[in-house]
Design a protein around this motif. Structure first.
Motif, PDB file in Angstrom:
ATOM      1  N   THR A  66       0.836   1.031   1.393  1.00  0.00           N
ATOM      2  CA  THR A  66      -0.120   2.096   1.674  1.00  0.00           C
ATOM      3  C   THR A  66      -0.051   2.389   3.166  1.00  0.00           C
ATOM      4  O   THR A  66       0.319   1.526   3.960  1.00  0.00           O
ATOM      5  CB  THR A  66      -1.547   1.669   1.287  1.00  0.00           C
ATOM      6  N   ASN A  67      -0.384   3.607   3.523  1.00  0.00           N
ATOM      7  CA  ASN A  67      -0.280   3.998   4.932  1.00  0.00           C
ATOM      8  C   ASN A  67      -1.585   4.588   5.423  1.00  0.00           C
ATOM      9  O   ASN A  67      -1.941   5.707   5.077  1.00  0.00           O
ATOM     10  CB  ASN A  67       0.850   5.018   5.116  1.00  0.00           C
ATOM     11  N   ARG A  68      -2.298   3.776   6.194  1.00  0.00           N
ATOM     12  CA  ARG A  68      -3.496   4.219   6.896  1.00  0.00           C
ATOM     13  C   ARG A  68      -3.459   3.568   8.260  1.00  0.00           C
ATOM     14  O   ARG A  68      -2.991   2.434   8.396  1.00  0.00           O
ATOM     15  CB  ARG A  68      -4.763   3.806   6.133  1.00  0.00           C
ATOM     16  N   PRO A  69      -3.956   4.234   9.266  1.00  0.00           N
ATOM     17  CA  PRO A  69      -3.853   3.668  10.613  1.00  0.00           C
ATOM     18  C   PRO A  69      -4.636   2.371  10.823  1.00  0.00           C
ATOM     19  O   PRO A  69      -4.317   1.599  11.717  1.00  0.00           O
ATOM     20  CB  PRO A  69      -4.398   4.777  11.512  1.00  0.00           C
TER      21      PRO A  69
END
Length: 137
Positions: free
Chosen positions: A79-82
């Protein structure tokens, strides 16, 4: 201290500390709150599939400790979240009925063996322990 005597010392020390928290000394707060133990392992060689397999082997052995209610072994999700932290290799999360059960786990011979036999694989581990009511919501 030779390995066998060190192991026996650790087991006896664990049983002594456990005895000090049982019965009246345990108190309701030590017996009623769900205890979660979450460990993040950072392998010395994070791209070494053999070392990762060895760590997983050890974790599956560790999962056999009877005081553990539930185990989750994981890797960073895709998953890609900052705000996500994804720099660890393997995570280990286990649930206990209460802190007393977790203290038994810490001194259990399987856990002592795990630390002795597999610690050479990681450069660090980060541990998060939390407690809370058994039923929320």
């Amino acid at each position: 201290m030779e390995d066998q005597s060190r192991r026996k010392f650790l087991q006896n020390a664990g049983m002594a500390s456990l005895a000090s928290v049982t019965g009246a000394a345990a108190g309701p707060e030590r017996t009623k709150e769900l205890f979660i133990h979450h460990v993040f392992f950072y392998l010395k060689e994070p791209n070494n599939a053999q070392h990762e397999a060895q760590l997983l082997e050890g974790l599956y052995k560790l999962a056999k400790i009877p005081e553990i209610q539930y185990v989750h072994i994981g890797k960073p999700a895709v998953t890609n979240r900052p705000d996500l932290v994804k720099d660890y290799t393997v995570s280990w999360m286990c649930f206990f009925k209460n802190i007393i059960e977790e203290e038994i786990y810490q001194t259990h011979p399987i856990h002592v063996d795990f630390m002795r036999d597999y610690a050479h694989l990681w450069e660090k581990m980060v541990v998060y322990d939390s407690i809370g009511p058994k039923n929320v919501g």
